[in-house]
Write an enzyme that holds these catalytic residues in place. Structure first.
Site: not given
Length: 743
Positions: A79, A94, A123, A276-280, A425-426, A428
Site C-alpha cells: 500500500s 510498509a 508499522g 514486521n507486525p503480521c509476522g511474515e 494482502t488486505g 490490495i
C-alpha cells in the site's frame, strides 16, 4: 498501448478503498486523480529508478510495462508504494524492525524512531528480549528494573498518541524469547484486552524449548544482562499457558526463532530477532520490507488452465519493480536506508489463491491443492531468484553478498538477499478483487451496510457466476447464504460447488497448517496465515496445531478462535458460558439516513452507579432497532449532567443515522475520569462508560442472550463503516471499506 482502465473495470469495493485511502487529494480533501492516474503515477516513479544505473532500461517503455502490470490487476505493490510513489512523502515501505537494547538511551531512541516511522505510515516490529527482567539490578541507580513489559506500554502509549493525531494507524509487533525470565508475564500481557492495543504479541520459541516440550523437560530462563541462567521452568507448563491465552483471545502468536535464522541470508551482519507486525517478514534491525503480490486468478487462460509462462513473465517484471522501489524510496531514518540498501530484501508473494483454486475446480482442502501450492511457489521463487541474478549482472549484487550464505554455498550473486514472502494482502486484494493472500475465501456472501440502502448483499463473483450458469441463483438464496455464513449445509447448492466454496471456517485447522507449510517450503521469508477455529474448539486442538506447525516446518503461527475476543460477534451458536464478555447482536434494517421519530416509542430505563452518583439511562427503540437514548443524573447537576445529556443526544443522532449500536459502545466503553465506581467486573470508570454498559445490557436483554441468528461474520463490526470484519494474517480487515487494524 495503454490499458484503458476505467472505474467500470474495478469492483465497487475497490473504488471505495481507492477513493478513501489511495488517490491523491488537494488540501481541501478533493480527489485529484483517477485510479488510472494513480497507476500511471506509480509506474513512472518506479521506472525512474533506471536512471540510477548505467545501461538501465528505457524508462518510458518500462513505465508502460509497469502500468499494464498494475492496471491489469496482475500485480500490486504494498500500500505505501501505491499511496506515495511519485508524491512528496515518497515513503514506500510498509514495515520496519527497530533495535531495542538494554539501556534507557536505546529504549527511548527506539520510541522516537517509532514515532517517525508511524508518522510516515509504516508499522514496526521489535524484540524486547535484550531488556533485563523486572526486579533485576540497575547498577547506575542502585535501584531495580521495571522489565520489558513496562517499556512496551510506553511504546503503546506513543503509538496511541500518534494515531489520535490523525495519521494512519500505526501497528507494532512485540517478540520476547521464550527463555526470558519475564516470559510468563509477557504471555499473559493481553489477558486484559484493554492494554497493549497497538501491539501484536508473539513468543519467540527455540528448538531447545520445543524439544523440552516434546520430552516433558525443564529448560533454562536466562538473564539477558548477564547471559547466565536464573531459574528453570517446566516447558510444557509454559507451552500450555501460550495455548491457553491463544485459545482465549488469539494472542500471543508463536515465532520459531531458530528457523528464521536458519534462513537468514546474512548471518555475518546480525541475528534476526523480530518480524514486521503480521509476522511474515523477518528483518534485521533497521531493515524495511518491500512487498508486492501477484494476482493468481489473472493467470487462468481461456482454456481454464494456469498459464505458467505468463506467471514467469510477471515474476521477472515484478522483481525489477520491487528492486527499483528500494532505489527510489525515501526512508524515514538514515539507518534504515543504509541497512535496506545493503541487503536489498524484497518479498514477492501472491493473492487470489483461493479464487485460483475455484477457477481450476480444486477444493482448498484437497491433496491436489497442496500439490499445486508446492509447484506454484517453487516456480515463483526459482524464477524470482533467476531475475535477481540477472539484475546482479546488470547492477551488482546486494552489498552484503560477501560472507552471505549464498557465497558460502558457492552460488551466483543475487541482487536481493531474499526474494519471496507471503503477506496478508488486505486492501490490495480488495483493489484486485481477489481473495486475500493464501487464505480461503472470506465468505460466499455477506451483508454490507451502505449509505443509500438499508443493506446490500455482496456475493463472491465466482459463486454468482456459477450459480447463474447452473440455474440455482436467486437473491433470496444469496441473502440466506449471507445469514447462514456459508453453503456447506444448503441443499439448494450442488455438492460439487459446495466442495469448491469452502470458507475459512469450513476447513479444519490442520488443513490451514498444511497449506501454510506447502507455501513455506519454497518461500525465502515467512508465510502470513491465520488458522481459524470454531468457537467450541478445545485448548488441546490449539496445542495440536502448534505442534503440527512445528513438525511441518512453518516459521510461525497465528490462530483465532471464532468469537473469542471481547465485543466481537459469533458466526453461529450461542456464546459459551465461560466467554470473557458477551457477544452483541448486529441490528438489521438500519439505513444511512436519519429516521424520523414516531409519536410513541417503547424502551427501558437502567440505573447505573457512577462516581458522580446514580445515572438513569433510558433506551428507546423502533422496529429497525435502537433509536434514542436519554440520561438523568440523580441529584448531581452541572458538568456531569450536561455532559451526559450531550452523550445522549449524540448517541441518539448516531442511531437514527444508521450507526450500529456496537460502534457507540466501542467509542464510550472504558473512558475514565477521576471518579470511578465499583470494583472488579462491576467497576464503572466514568459516566460515558456507564452509558456504554447500559446499552450493552439492553442489547443482550432484547436478544434473550442468543444473538447468533443476527450475526453475519466472525470478526465483529468495522469501526469505520460497520461492515463485516475478518481475521486474516494476524490482522482484522474489513472487505467492505478496506479498514485494517494493522495499517
Amino acid at each position: 498501448m495503454s490499458i484503458a482502465l476505467t472505474e467500470a473495470s474495478l469492483s465497487p469495493n475497490a473504488l471505495t478503498v481507492l477513493k478513501r485511502r489511495y488517490l491523491k487529494r488537494d488540501r481541501e480533501g478533493q480527489i485529484l486523480e483517477s485510479p488510472q492516474d494513480m497507476f500511471r503515477r506509480v509506474a513512472e516513479a518506479v521506472a525512474g529508478a533506471e536512471a540510477h544505473f548505467e545501461g538501465g532500461r528505457d524508462m518510458e517503455t518500462l513505465a508502460e510495462e509497469f502500468y499494464r502490470l498494475m492496471a491489469g490487476l496482475e500485480f500490486l505493490p504494498n500500500s505505501p508504494t501505491l499511496m506515495n510513489a511519485g508524491r512528496e512523502l515518497g515513503q514506500l515501505s510498509a514495515c520496519f524492525v527497530l533495535p531495542v537494547d538494554d539501556s534507557m538511551e536505546s529504549i527511548f531512541e527506539a520510541i522516537k524512531q517509532t514515532a517517525l516511522i508511524h508518522k510516515s505510515g509504516g508499522g514496526t516490529g521489535f524484540s524486547f528480549s535484550r531488556i533485563r527482567p523486572a526486579n533485576d539490578v540497575v547498577l547506575s541507580t542502585k535501584g531495580i528494573s521495571s522489565g520489558p513489559i513496562s517499556f512496551m506500554k510506553v511504546f503503546d502509549a506513543a503509538t496511541e498518541t500518534i494515531k489520535q493525531g490523525g495519521t494512519r494507524r500505526g501497528a507494532n509487533m512485540a517478540i520476547l524469547r521464550v527463555d526470558h525470565p519475564d516470559i510468563m508475564d509477557f504471555i499473559m500481557a493481553k489477558h486484559d484486552q484493554k492494554v497493549l492495543t497497538n501491539f501484536n504479541l508473539s513468543v519467540g520459541l527455540t528448538e531447545d524449548f520445543m524439544r523440552a516440550v516434546e520430552e516433558g523437560l525443564e529448560y533454562d530462563l536466562t538473564n539477558p544482562r548477564t547471559g547466565e541462567p536464573v531459574k528453570k521452568m517446566d516447558a510444557r507448563k509454559v507451552f500450555d499457558r501460550i495455548v491457553e491465552m491463544a485459545w482465549t483471545n488469539g494472542e500471543p502468536g508463536i515465532i520459531f526463532l531458530d528457523r528464521l535464522n536458519r534462513d537468514n541470508p546474512t548471518p555475518q551482519v546480525g541475528e534476526i530477532e523480530a518480524t514486521n507486525p503480521c509476522g511474515e517478514q523477518p528483518l534485521l534491525p533497521y531493515e524495511s520490507c518491500n512487498l508486492g503480490s501477484i494476482n493468481l486468478v489473472r493467470l487462468v487462460g481461456a482454456d481454464g488452465t494456469l498459464d505458467w509462462d505468463k506467471l514467469r513473465r510477471i515474476v521477472t517484471l515484478a522483481v525489477r519493480f520491487l528492486d527499483n522501489v528500494i532505489e527510489i524510496n525515501r526512508y524515514p531514518l538514515p539507518e534504515i536506508g543504509e541497512m535496506t540498501r545493503a541487503n536489498r530484501k524484497i518479498g514477492l508473494g501472491v493473492m487470489g489463491w483461493a479464487d485460483l483454486l475455484i477457477r481450476l475446480e480444486l477444493p482448498y482442502n484437497s491433496a491436489a491443492a497442496l500439490e499445486l501450492a508446492d509447484r506454484l511457489m517453487a516456480t515463483i521463487t526459482e524464477t524470482a531468484r533467476d531475475a535477481s541474478r540477472q539484475l546482479a549482472v546488470e547492477r551488482g549484487p546486494f552489498p552484503n553478498f560477501a560472507g552471505s550464505r549464498y557465497q558460502q554455498r558457492g552460488e551466483a550473486p543475487l541482487r536481493n538477499a531474499t526474494c519471496t514472502t507471503i503477506a496478508p494482502t488486505g486492501t490490495i486484494s480488495i483493489i484486485a478483487n481477489a481473495s486475500s493472500g493464501i487464505e480461503p475465501i472470506f465468505a460466499v456472501s455477506y451483508v454490507r451496510q451502505v449509505l443509500d440502502n438499508d443493506q446490500l448483499v455482496e456475493v463472491h463473483p465466482l459463486f454468482e457466476e456459477l450459480a447463474r450458469q447452473e440455474g440455482f441463483y436467486s437473491p433470496e438464496l444469496m441473502k440466506r447464504i449471507a445469514e447462514h455464513g456459508g453453503v456447506q449445509d444448503l441443499a439448494e447448492v450442488p455438492e460439487a460447488i459446495r466442495r469448491l466454496f469452502v470458507t475459512a471456517h469450513d476447513i479444519t485447522p490442520e488443513d490451514h497448517i498444511r497449506m501454510q507449510a506447502a507455501f513455506q517450503r519454497h518461500t525465502d521469508n515467512a508465510v502470513s496465515k491465520t488458522v481459524n477455529f470454531p468457537n467450541d474448539a478445545t485448548r488441546e486442538e490449539v496445542a495440536e496445531v502448534y505442534r503440527l506447525a512445528y513438525q511441518q516446518g512453518c516459521k510461525g503461527v497465528t490462530i483465532y478462535r471464532d468469537g473469542s475476543r471481547d465485543l466481537q460477534v459469533l458466526s453461529v451458536g450461542k456464546p459459551p458460558a465461560d466467554a470473557a464478555a458477551p457477544a452483541l447482536p448486529v441490528e438489521a434494517g438500519k439505513a444511512g439516513r436519519k429516521r424520523e421519530r414516531p409519536r410513541a416509542l417503547a424502551g427501558k430505563t437502567y440505573q447505573m452507579t457512577t462516581g458522580c452518583g446514580p445515572l438513569y439511562v433510558t433506551i428507546n427503540q423502533d422496529s429497525s432497532g435502537l433509536f434514542e437514548l436519554f440520561t438523568t443524573m440523580g441529584k448531581a447537576g452541572g458538568c456531569a449532567a450536561s455532559q451526559c445529556e450531550a452523550i445522549g443526544r449524540l448517541v441518539s443522532l448516531a442511531w437514527r443515522s444508521g450507526v450500529q449500536a456496537r460502534q457507540t459502545i466501542k467509542q464510550l466503553i472504558g473512558i475514565t475520569c477521576h471518579k470511578p465506581a465499583g470494583f472488579g467486573d462491576n467497576r464503572v470508570t466514568s459516566c460515558a462508560d456507564a452509558v456504554a454498559r447500559a446499552i450493552q445490557m439492553h442489547m443482550l436483554a432484547e436478544s434473550d442472550g442468543d444473538p447468533s441468528l443476527l450475526f453475519v461474520n466472525s470478526g465483529g463490526a468495522c469501526p469505520e463503516c460497520g461492515g463485516p470484519v475478518e481475521h486474516e494474517g494476524g490482522c482484522c480487515v474489513c472487505h467492505a471499506c478496506g479498514y485494517s487494524e494493522c495499517a
